[in-house]
Scaffold this active site. Structure first.
Site, mmCIF file in Angstrom:
data_model
loop_
_atom_site.group_PDB
_atom_site.id
_atom_site.type_symbol
_atom_site.label_atom_id
_atom_site.label_comp_id
_atom_site.label_asym_id
_atom_site.label_seq_id
_atom_site.Cartn_x
_atom_site.Cartn_y
_atom_site.Cartn_z
ATOM 1 N N CYS A 195 3.226 -4.929 6.619
ATOM 2 C CA CYS A 195 2.825 -4.520 5.275
ATOM 3 C C CYS A 195 4.013 -3.949 4.510
ATOM 4 O O CYS A 195 5.013 -3.545 5.094
ATOM 5 C CB CYS A 195 1.715 -3.474 5.348
ATOM 6 S SG CYS A 195 0.112 -4.158 5.836
ATOM 7 N N HIS A 198 0.817 -1.209 0.000
ATOM 8 C CA HIS A 198 0.000 0.000 0.000
ATOM 9 C C HIS A 198 0.852 1.261 0.000
ATOM 10 O O HIS A 198 2.062 1.213 0.216
ATOM 11 C CB HIS A 198 -0.971 -0.003 1.189
ATOM 12 C CG HIS A 198 -0.334 -0.004 2.545
ATOM 13 N ND1 HIS A 198 0.180 1.128 3.133
ATOM 14 C CD2 HIS A 198 -0.140 -1.012 3.435
ATOM 15 C CE1 HIS A 198 0.650 0.831 4.332
ATOM 16 N NE2 HIS A 198 0.478 -0.471 4.531
#
Length: 195
Positions: free
Chosen positions: A171, A155
């Site tokens: 992440c 992301h």
């Protein structure tokens, strides 16, 4: 004849080595993307973590995404033994994740609802609507193993100064312009390998 100092010689070699890298132009962005990205503080970009077309270092099939957590690089493998390299921030050692997954879903300016484990560690984190203050940034690619959500994502970020570091809860964070570029290039079901 004067000899060059070792640090100067190494700097020159690194500069010449960089000549093998070809910059990749920024993708076109919507007016909303431009407006919201302008609200996120900018950070001076370290050239090591720029977006480049390079010789493929992964050996994987074209279309595969490979994340090298030690080098803090994400590679999108291209035909003809090339890859697009993007700088990333990766999981802190305690929260790092490796494995093979696929992109099961893609979202623009996604809402963020932190997982229960993260809320337990950091009670101050809370649901955040998509936008410039959202930690997921401009785009998110949701990683699944089979039908199971890994809870890990590739992301964007609202903290671009952290690209190149191990700081996340697992992440893979990218500069917003880079995650938009990647998002535009890959479909759902793209294979992702995190090493």
């Amino acid at each position: 004849m004067r000899l060059l100092s070792l640090p100067l010689l190494l700097a020159m070699m690194m500069a010449l080595g960089g000549c093998n890298y070809k910059g990749v132009p920024d993708p076109q962005v919507s007016s909303r993307d431009a407006e919201w990205m302008a609200q996120i503080p900018t950070a001076e970009e370290d050239p090591r973590f720029g977006r480049y077309l390079i010789d493929d270092p992964t050996g994987e099939a074209p279309g595969t995404i490979v994340v090298d957590t030690k080098e803090r690089q994400l590679y999108l493998v291209q035909p003809n033994r090339k890859a697009i390299q993007y700088g990333v921030a990766v999981g802190d050692e305690a929260y790092g994740w490796t494995g093979t997954s696929t992109i099961a879903r893609k979202a623009e300016w996604p809402d963020w609802n932190p997982p229960a484990e993260m809320k337990a560690r950091w009670p101050h984190v809370q649901y955040t609507k998509g936008g410039p203050s959202n930690p997921l940034g401009a785009r998110a690619l949701y990683l699944y193993e089979g039908n199971k959500d890994t809870l890990y994502r590739i992301h964007g970020t609202n903290e671009p100064e952290k690209i190149g570091f191990a700081v996340s809860s697992g992440c893979i964070r990218m500069r917003n312009i880079d995650v938009i570029d990647l998002y535009n290039r890959v479909p759902v079901n793209t294979k992702v390998i995190v090493r």
